[in-house]
Design an enzyme around this catalytic site. Sequence first.
Site, PDB file in Angstrom:
ATOM      1  N   CYS A  54     -38.996 104.652 -19.800  1.00 36.87           N
ATOM      2  CA  CYS A  54     -39.848 104.382 -20.966  1.00 36.87           C
ATOM      3  C   CYS A  54     -39.907 105.602 -21.889  1.00 36.87           C
ATOM      4  O   CYS A  54     -40.064 106.733 -21.419  1.00 36.87           O
ATOM      5  CB  CYS A  54     -41.249 104.006 -20.494  1.00 36.87           C
ATOM      6  SG  CYS A  54     -42.352 103.562 -21.851  1.00 36.87           S
ATOM      7  N   CYS A  58     -47.058 108.885 -21.573  1.00 41.28           N
ATOM      8  CA  CYS A  58     -48.322 108.699 -20.849  1.00 41.28           C
ATOM      9  C   CYS A  58     -48.328 109.615 -19.613  1.00 41.28           C
ATOM     10  O   CYS A  58     -47.474 109.465 -18.727  1.00 41.28           O
ATOM     11  CB  CYS A  58     -48.475 107.240 -20.442  1.00 41.28           C
ATOM     12  SG  CYS A  58     -48.143 106.103 -21.812  1.00 41.28           S
ATOM     13  N   CYS A  61     -47.970 108.314 -15.947  1.00 42.56           N
ATOM     14  CA  CYS A  61     -47.067 107.204 -15.619  1.00 42.56           C
ATOM     15  C   CYS A  61     -45.722 107.605 -15.009  1.00 42.56           C
ATOM     16  O   CYS A  61     -44.948 108.361 -15.603  1.00 42.56           O
ATOM     17  CB  CYS A  61     -46.825 106.350 -16.856  1.00 42.56           C
ATOM     18  SG  CYS A  61     -45.919 104.840 -16.432  1.00 42.56           S
ATOM     19  N   CYS A  98     -48.612  88.854 -12.918  1.00 43.52           N
ATOM     20  CA  CYS A  98     -48.580  89.742 -14.079  1.00 43.52           C
ATOM     21  C   CYS A  98     -47.245  90.478 -14.113  1.00 43.52           C
ATOM     22  O   CYS A  98     -46.897  91.186 -13.170  1.00 43.52           O
ATOM     23  CB  CYS A  98     -49.740  90.736 -14.000  1.00 43.52           C
ATOM     24  SG  CYS A  98     -49.739  91.893 -15.383  1.00 43.52           S
ATOM     25  N   CYS A 130     -49.442  86.436 -16.779  1.00 47.62           N
ATOM     26  CA  CYS A 130     -49.908  87.559 -17.585  1.00 47.62           C
ATOM     27  C   CYS A 130     -48.704  88.455 -17.845  1.00 47.62           C
ATOM     28  O   CYS A 130     -47.780  88.509 -17.040  1.00 47.62           O
ATOM     29  CB  CYS A 130     -50.974  88.330 -16.800  1.00 47.62           C
ATOM     30  SG  CYS A 130     -51.512  89.859 -17.593  1.00 47.62           S
ATOM     31  N   CYS A 190     -56.857  91.229 -21.344  1.00 43.80           N
ATOM     32  CA  CYS A 190     -57.113  92.066 -20.180  1.00 43.80           C
ATOM     33  C   CYS A 190     -56.964  93.510 -20.642  1.00 43.80           C
ATOM     34  O   CYS A 190     -55.876  93.927 -21.025  1.00 43.80           O
ATOM     35  CB  CYS A 190     -56.097  91.737 -19.083  1.00 43.80           C
ATOM     36  SG  CYS A 190     -56.168  92.877 -17.683  1.00 43.80           S
ATOM     37  N   ARG A 262     -61.887  94.100 -12.681  1.00 46.51           N
ATOM     38  CA  ARG A 262     -60.864  94.153 -11.622  1.00 46.51           C
ATOM     39  C   ARG A 262     -60.814  95.520 -10.944  1.00 46.51           C
ATOM     40  O   ARG A 262     -60.587  96.544 -11.603  1.00 46.51           O
ATOM     41  CB  ARG A 262     -59.488  93.781 -12.197  1.00 46.51           C
ATOM     42  CG  ARG A 262     -58.405  93.701 -11.118  1.00 46.51           C
ATOM     43  CD  ARG A 262     -57.080  93.137 -11.633  1.00 46.51           C
ATOM     44  NE  ARG A 262     -57.254  91.823 -12.226  1.00 46.51           N
ATOM     45  CZ  ARG A 262     -56.994  91.528 -13.492  1.00 46.51           C
ATOM     46  NH1 ARG A 262     -56.531  92.442 -14.300  1.00 46.51           N
ATOM     47  NH2 ARG A 262     -57.198  90.310 -13.942  1.00 46.51           N
TER      48      ARG A 262
HETATM   49  N1  SAM Z   1     -45.724  99.813 -20.923  1.00 48.78           N
HETATM   50  C1  SAM Z   1     -46.841  98.944 -21.020  1.00 48.78           C
HETATM   51  C2  SAM Z   1     -48.103  99.639 -21.463  1.00 48.78           C
HETATM   52  O1  SAM Z   1     -48.182 100.832 -21.376  1.00 48.78           O
HETATM   53  O2  SAM Z   1     -49.015  98.935 -21.888  1.00 48.78           O
HETATM   54  C3  SAM Z   1     -47.116  98.164 -19.756  1.00 48.78           C
HETATM   55  C4  SAM Z   1     -46.991  98.805 -18.385  1.00 48.78           C
HETATM   56  S1  SAM Z   1     -48.107 100.165 -18.049  1.00 48.78           S
HETATM   57  C5  SAM Z   1     -47.438 100.785 -16.563  1.00 48.78           C
HETATM   58  C6  SAM Z   1     -49.633  99.336 -17.619  1.00 48.78           C
HETATM   59  C7  SAM Z   1     -50.817 100.177 -17.238  1.00 48.78           C
HETATM   60  O3  SAM Z   1     -50.662 100.687 -15.934  1.00 48.78           O
HETATM   61  C8  SAM Z   1     -51.135 101.401 -18.053  1.00 48.78           C
HETATM   62  O4  SAM Z   1     -51.777 101.113 -19.243  1.00 48.78           O
HETATM   63  C9  SAM Z   1     -52.026 102.187 -17.124  1.00 48.78           C
HETATM   64  O5  SAM Z   1     -53.381 101.851 -17.374  1.00 48.78           O
HETATM   65  C10 SAM Z   1     -51.625 101.694 -15.731  1.00 48.78           C
HETATM   66  N2  SAM Z   1     -51.015 102.790 -14.954  1.00 48.78           N
HETATM   67  C11 SAM Z   1     -49.789 103.310 -15.083  1.00 48.78           C
HETATM   68  N3  SAM Z   1     -49.556 104.314 -14.221  1.00 48.78           N
HETATM   69  C12 SAM Z   1     -50.693 104.443 -13.490  1.00 48.78           C
HETATM   70  C13 SAM Z   1     -51.095 105.320 -12.440  1.00 48.78           C
HETATM   71  N4  SAM Z   1     -50.294 106.261 -11.980  1.00 48.78           N
HETATM   72  N5  SAM Z   1     -52.329 105.165 -11.911  1.00 48.78           N
HETATM   73  C14 SAM Z   1     -53.160 104.203 -12.388  1.00 48.78           C
HETATM   74  N6  SAM Z   1     -52.847 103.354 -13.374  1.00 48.78           N
HETATM   75  C15 SAM Z   1     -51.632 103.474 -13.936  1.00 48.78           C
HETATM   76  C1  DTB Z   2     -53.592  97.630 -14.704  1.00 48.76           C
HETATM   77  O1  DTB Z   2     -54.678  97.894 -15.265  1.00 48.76           O
HETATM   78  N1  DTB Z   2     -53.151  98.207 -13.594  1.00 48.76           N
HETATM   79  C2  DTB Z   2     -51.863  97.679 -13.215  1.00 48.76           C
HETATM   80  C3  DTB Z   2     -51.621  96.583 -14.286  1.00 48.76           C
HETATM   81  N2  DTB Z   2     -52.742  96.724 -15.141  1.00 48.76           N
HETATM   82  C4  DTB Z   2     -50.366  96.532 -15.024  1.00 48.76           C
HETATM   83  C5  DTB Z   2     -50.814  98.714 -13.103  1.00 48.76           C
HETATM   84  C6  DTB Z   2     -51.169  99.858 -12.169  1.00 48.76           C
HETATM   85  C7  DTB Z   2     -49.966 100.722 -12.064  1.00 48.76           C
HETATM   86  C8  DTB Z   2     -50.125 101.789 -11.044  1.00 48.76           C
HETATM   87  C9  DTB Z   2     -48.918 102.664 -10.954  1.00 48.76           C
HETATM   88  C10 DTB Z   2     -47.646 101.973 -10.565  1.00 48.76           C
HETATM   89  O2  DTB Z   2     -47.644 101.195  -9.575  1.00 48.76           O
HETATM   90  O3  DTB Z   2     -46.641 102.210 -11.213  1.00 48.76           O
HETATM   91 FE1  SF4 Z   3     -44.350 103.481 -20.765  1.00 42.92          FE
HETATM   92 FE2  SF4 Z   3     -45.764 103.934 -18.571  1.00 42.92          FE
HETATM   93 FE3  SF4 Z   3     -46.788 104.526 -20.942  1.00 42.92          FE
HETATM   94 FE4  SF4 Z   3     -46.446 101.918 -20.248  1.00 42.92          FE
HETATM   95  S1  SF4 Z   3     -47.841 103.390 -19.298  1.00 42.92           S
HETATM   96  S2  SF4 Z   3     -45.946 102.885 -22.221  1.00 42.92           S
HETATM   97  S3  SF4 Z   3     -44.574 102.106 -19.009  1.00 42.92           S
HETATM   98  S4  SF4 Z   3     -44.976 105.490 -20.009  1.00 42.92           S
END
Ligand code: SAM
Ligand code: DTB
Ligand code: SF4
Length: 335
Positions: A54, A58, A61, A98, A130, A190, A262
Amino acid sequence: MTEVRHDWTKEEISDIYHTPLLDLIYRAATVHRENKDYAEVQISSLISVKTGGCPEDCAYCPQAARYQTGVNVHAILPKEEVVAAAQKAKAGGASRLCMGAAWREVRDNRDFDKVIEMVQAVNELDMEVCCTLGMLTESQAQRLADAGLYAYNHNLDTSEDDYKRIITTRTYDDRLKTIENVRKAKISVCSGGIIGLGETVEDRISMLKTLSNMPQHPESVPVNALVPVEGTPLAEQPRVSVWDMVRMIATARIVMPRTVVRLSAGRTEMSTVEQALCFMAGASSIFAGEKLLTTPNPAFDEDMAMFELLGLTPRKAFKNGRPHQAKNIEEGVIA
Ligand code: SAM
Ligand code: DTB
Ligand code: SF4
């Protein structure tokens, strides 16, 4: 039923958040019982349909291309694999699938066509579908709605002030705009956040203010505990305390009484007793299945044993109708 308000002040939310813990849980549990079947828990299962690479930054992430996290990067999955995962999730008790993609935003290309086909196919299994695909335009949201999308996940993550510390490649306003586009297409919203990013309590309160002052509350609000992943800038963050999870869930329950709150990422680190406290404090949904997007999560069987022990039951799909038939959450029509 409790009056649904959209004019919460920071002071009011802060007073709730700082209430002595047992009083806070008692108040949240009371609001929960007045507005919902408190023993019913909605179960969603996650699948990463496009993982890693990506372009966003973030800080939490594992899927951001710029961090070396060892995530198993893959292009978009074949539809058959997603349908098989949906069937497995349904058999495990999930009413919603989802689908997540590591995209900054949706582009009108072949990959989006494939996601549309996945949405249609999972919808045909009588599961709520979702997606969480990054930023969306109004017409892309409409296309997803036409394909039968039930909900769209787009988190605010933290407060507006704290956002720049966590993400520099997009703005809070970009986030709010996508949520508006999802609303316009009559898709269930959501949106929630993460605690444990190094934010202050004021940031948590400010995020809850933004969510609870939306013209329509999100139908679901995920409260994630940061899963610290090696290679990301937040890898060394200490785990959040369960008491912070409980306070966050309880405060969300009180300020958004009809919303599905949630208990999201972070459950592998929590005991059944700790999770029970979160349900007591108003959590009414979980992600189930052995993986979140890229990190581990408790298995279906373990969760079913917990449900049995606590007397909880999984919510059936489409219990409150389909989003395009619904008027609004205030009437308790969808969630
Ligand atoms: N790329 C899209 C976005 O950012 O909206 C969708 C996927 S993104 C991985 C979805 C959500 O996962 C993020 O907004 C974040 O709140 C959650 N997330 C990602 N990495 C995480 C982590 N290490 N711990 C907890 N939540 C996480
Ligand atoms: C949300 O609030 N939590 C989920 C879902 N929406 C997409 C994602 C959590 C991701 C945790 C880190 C991972 O497994 O990559
Ligand atoms: Fe990309 Fe992860 Fe950020 Fe979603 S949360 S925009 S997958 S870097």
